[in-house]
Design a protein around this motif. Sequence first.
Motif, short mmCIF file in Angstrom:
data_model
loop_
_atom_site.label_atom_id
_atom_site.label_comp_id
_atom_site.label_asym_id
_atom_site.label_seq_id
_atom_site.Cartn_x
_atom_site.Cartn_y
_atom_site.Cartn_z
N GLN A 7 11.31 0.34 1.01
CA GLN A 7 11.25 -0.28 -0.45
C GLN A 7 10.28 -1.49 -0.73
OE1 GLN A 7 15.13 -0.64 -1.68
NE2 GLN A 7 15.55 1.58 -2.30
N ARG A 8 10.60 -2.40 0.51
CA ARG A 8 9.62 -3.60 0.63
C ARG A 8 8.23 -3.25 0.76
NH1 ARG A 8 7.82 -6.57 4.66
NH2 ARG A 8 8.97 -5.61 6.17
N ARG A 9 7.88 -2.35 1.53
CA ARG A 9 6.30 -2.01 1.52
C ARG A 9 5.80 -1.41 0.42
NH1 ARG A 9 5.55 0.43 7.82
NH2 ARG A 9 6.07 -1.79 8.76
N LEU A 10 6.65 -0.45 -0.29
CA LEU A 10 6.26 0.06 -1.50
C LEU A 10 6.12 -1.06 -2.77
CD1 LEU A 10 8.47 3.39 -1.70
CD2 LEU A 10 6.34 3.21 -1.46
N ASP A 12 5.10 -4.09 -2.00
CA ASP A 12 3.77 -4.68 -1.64
C ASP A 12 2.60 -4.01 -2.03
OD1 ASP A 12 5.17 -6.73 -0.44
OD2 ASP A 12 5.32 -6.03 1.53
N LEU A 13 2.85 -2.55 -2.16
CA LEU A 13 1.56 -1.91 -2.62
C LEU A 13 1.39 -1.88 -4.08
CD1 LEU A 13 2.29 1.51 -0.90
CD2 LEU A 13 0.66 -0.10 -0.29
N ARG A 14 2.11 -2.43 -4.90
CA ARG A 14 1.80 -2.80 -6.38
C ARG A 14 1.01 -3.95 -6.52
NH1 ARG A 14 7.67 -2.45 -9.30
NH2 ARG A 14 7.99 -4.22 -7.77
N LEU A 15 1.00 -5.09 -5.45
CA LEU A 15 0.25 -6.25 -5.53
C LEU A 15 -1.21 -6.15 -5.55
CD1 LEU A 15 2.58 -8.32 -3.40
CD2 LEU A 15 2.44 -8.25 -5.93
#
Length: 153
Positions: A7-10, A12-15
């Motif tokens: 969830q944290r990596r997902l 981070d993909l929005r940034l």
Amino acid sequence: MTDFEIQRRLRDLRLPVEPSHDLWPGIATRILAAEAVAPVPAVRRRRLPLALAAGVAVAAVAGVLSVALQRQPDPQPLVHGEATGLPGIRGVELDRIPGNDPRLAGATLVIDSAQQQLEQALEQQPEAVFLVGLLNRTHAQRMKLERIGAQAG
């Protein structure tokens, strides 16, 4: 890898991510190279005179045909009560034309033909409700035509 890390990596993909180096110089060189290679299309100025010539030719042919059709004699003489004076419409009695207006002869002929065909179809298929609807519309068109004839006459 746990669900928390996924969830944290997902998230981070929005940034937004900035590229590691400036991309514009490479894009600019490709645009300049493409402009240098692509030939500039020649401006065609021949289309306007050709279009004008074609327009004049069409107008001349139309004029010649209209004069020829006006001078052409009528193949059948008009008989009182039988013809309307409109080319191609013969056999329509003047008393059937609403308001005795010969301009309505074509419409009268079409409505009569449609009414006869619908009545024949109803004789063959008496349960066809859609044919009754079409016959009603035909009667409505006849009434409208008679109103137009009454206004014209």
